[in-house]
Design a protein around this motif. Structure first.
Motif, PDB file in Angstrom:
ATOM      1  N   THR A   8     -15.611 -44.458 -17.759  1.00  0.00           N
ATOM      2  CA  THR A   8     -14.895 -43.185 -17.762  1.00  0.00           C
ATOM      3  C   THR A   8     -15.214 -42.418 -16.483  1.00  0.00           C
ATOM      4  O   THR A   8     -16.376 -42.340 -16.084  1.00  0.00           O
ATOM      5  CB  THR A   8     -15.288 -42.331 -18.984  1.00  0.00           C
ATOM      6  N   HIS A  37     -16.011 -45.339 -23.126  1.00  0.00           N
ATOM      7  CA  HIS A  37     -14.665 -44.777 -23.182  1.00  0.00           C
ATOM      8  C   HIS A  37     -14.720 -43.352 -23.709  1.00  0.00           C
ATOM      9  O   HIS A  37     -15.589 -43.001 -24.513  1.00  0.00           O
ATOM     10  CB  HIS A  37     -13.781 -45.640 -24.094  1.00  0.00           C
ATOM     11  N   ALA A  38     -13.791 -42.527 -23.273  1.00  0.00           N
ATOM     12  CA  ALA A  38     -13.766 -41.122 -23.692  1.00  0.00           C
ATOM     13  C   ALA A  38     -13.622 -40.971 -25.202  1.00  0.00           C
ATOM     14  O   ALA A  38     -13.956 -39.916 -25.758  1.00  0.00           O
ATOM     15  CB  ALA A  38     -12.641 -40.389 -22.983  1.00  0.00           C
ATOM     16  N   LEU A  75     -10.904 -34.784 -17.087  1.00  0.00           N
ATOM     17  CA  LEU A  75     -11.036 -36.203 -17.405  1.00  0.00           C
ATOM     18  C   LEU A  75     -10.027 -36.980 -16.570  1.00  0.00           C
ATOM     19  O   LEU A  75      -8.818 -36.805 -16.724  1.00  0.00           O
ATOM     20  CB  LEU A  75     -10.788 -36.432 -18.901  1.00  0.00           C
ATOM     21  N   SER A 125     -10.248 -43.210 -18.684  1.00  0.00           N
ATOM     22  CA  SER A 125     -11.127 -44.262 -19.185  1.00  0.00           C
ATOM     23  C   SER A 125     -10.384 -45.578 -19.054  1.00  0.00           C
ATOM     24  O   SER A 125      -9.184 -45.663 -19.353  1.00  0.00           O
ATOM     25  CB  SER A 125     -11.495 -44.004 -20.643  1.00  0.00           C
TER      26      SER A 125
END
Length: 361
Positions: free
Chosen positions: A277, A328-329, A350, A353
């Motif tokens: 990520t 992963h987010a 963000l 990911s």
């Protein structure tokens, strides 16, 4: 080996080739059935980065040799690329012209059945994908010797695109020229990153030559091909495309010279089981702010693999920090860490990911 034994082996190989053709077309028919199930969906949804990562990881695990696991993965990647092209043509933007390392990275990630749109700059790649003219884009983000590609970081700061994949490419730099001797070269053309990656070699072997930075290594080859007193630093393919011979091989200062590229898209991949990520954040102006930001990851057991700072250029914060995390987010620990970071940071974004990709030659 007797002639009869050789003939028997050739007969067996021919039979296997027939079986391979049958199996490849059977796989292609299944891919077309998948497309029918997913009909009326855009090509960008037919291509699933997390699914491809899982398939490639599985075939490498299944491999028993003698072909290396990475070679098996490369062959399967090309099969997947050809099958996807039957479902819906996938278009990918990257830096051109032909022969750039970014072009090579795009083919490595998507296979040679993809349709590439070769552009003149990183900003153009972002623009084409954002506008929907291309499904994905490939841009360089960092080099193991020279560090971050700042133009890519600056575009990530303001773009709405998602990072949905990564490619790592071992970089082999060649000195290409029509000159017969080094002392005949007066000018060396290349991208600024490649010039920097070969700085020590150039100082030792071409100190007399002027160094000129151009937009790409492929453009450098075009310039160098105009005069025997010129040379270019580029990959072998760029020289082959423009008929410029290699005068010296592998002149990069670091033999482990590797560039990492990001794959950009408009949709976020689902978890693959082995993900990374990328986020960026800006910290409030207060003592100990950076320590507090990084503690969000440590407190939730999230491993940070990279951090890079850049001037924000927004007139509000002095610096923004780009961070890569393991996971992963959507993973619980990563999700909790990002939630806490968002609450503490002056700004948090963000970037995406995506499946982790191991370095291969």
């Amino acid at each position: 080996m007797s002639d009869s034994k050789l003939q028997d082996l050739r007969v067996e190989i021919d039979a296997l080739d027939e079986r391979l053709v049958e199996l490849l077309n059977r796989r292609a028919r299944l891919a077309l059935e998948v497309a029918t199930v997913k009909q009326r969906r855009p090509a960008s949804t037919l291509y699933r980065p997390e699914r491809e990562a899982q398939v490639l990881k599985r075939v490498k695990t299944l491999n028993k040799g003698p072909l290396p696991a990475d070679e098996i993965a490369r062959l399967v990647r090309e099969v997947m690329s050809a099958c996807l092209a039957l479902e819906a043509p996938l278009t990918v933007a990257c830096l051109g012209p032909e022969g750039t390392f970014t072009e090579a990275a795009a083919y490595k990630h998507f296979g040679h059945s993809v349709r590439l749109t070769l552009l003149g700059g990183i900003d153009q790649v972002f623009r084409e994908v954002s506008a929907g003219a291309c499904h994905y884009g490939v841009v360089p983000v960092e080099n193991s010797v020279e560090g971050a590609v700042n133009q890519t970081l600056d575009k990530l700061l303001v773009s709405d695109l998602k990072v949905c994949g990564e490619v790592e490419l071992r970089i082999r730099q060649q000195l290409l020229s029509r000159a017969q001797r080094l002392d005949a070269i007066e000018t060396v053309y290349s991208h600024e990153q490649s010039l920097a990656q070969c700085r020590r070699w150039l100082d030792a072997n071409l100190a007399q030559a002027r160094r000129v930075s151009v937009t790409s290594n492929a453009a450098a080859v075009v310039n160098a091909g105009k005069d025997e007193r010129r040379a270019a630093i580029a990959g072998t393919r760029a020289g082959q495309l423009h008929g410029l011979p290699v005068l010296r091989q592998n002149i990069e200062d670091n033999l482990d010279n590797t560039t990492r590229f990001l794959v950009l898209g408009r949709e976020a991949p689902a978890p693959s089981g082995s993900d990374k990520t990328s986020v960026l954040f800006a910290m409030p102006s207060a003592p100990g702010s950076l320590v507090a930001m990084l503690a969000c990851f440590a407190d939730h057991g999230v491993n940070m693999t990279r951090i890079e700072s850049r001037p924000s250029r927004q007139g509000i914060w002095e610096y923004v920090f780009f961070v890569d995390l393991v996971g992963h987010a959507q993973d619980t620990q990563v999700k909790q860490a990002l939630s806490e970071l968002s609450a503490k940071a002056a700004m948090m974004k963000l970037l995406g990911s995506y499946p982790v990709v191991a370095t291969t030659p």
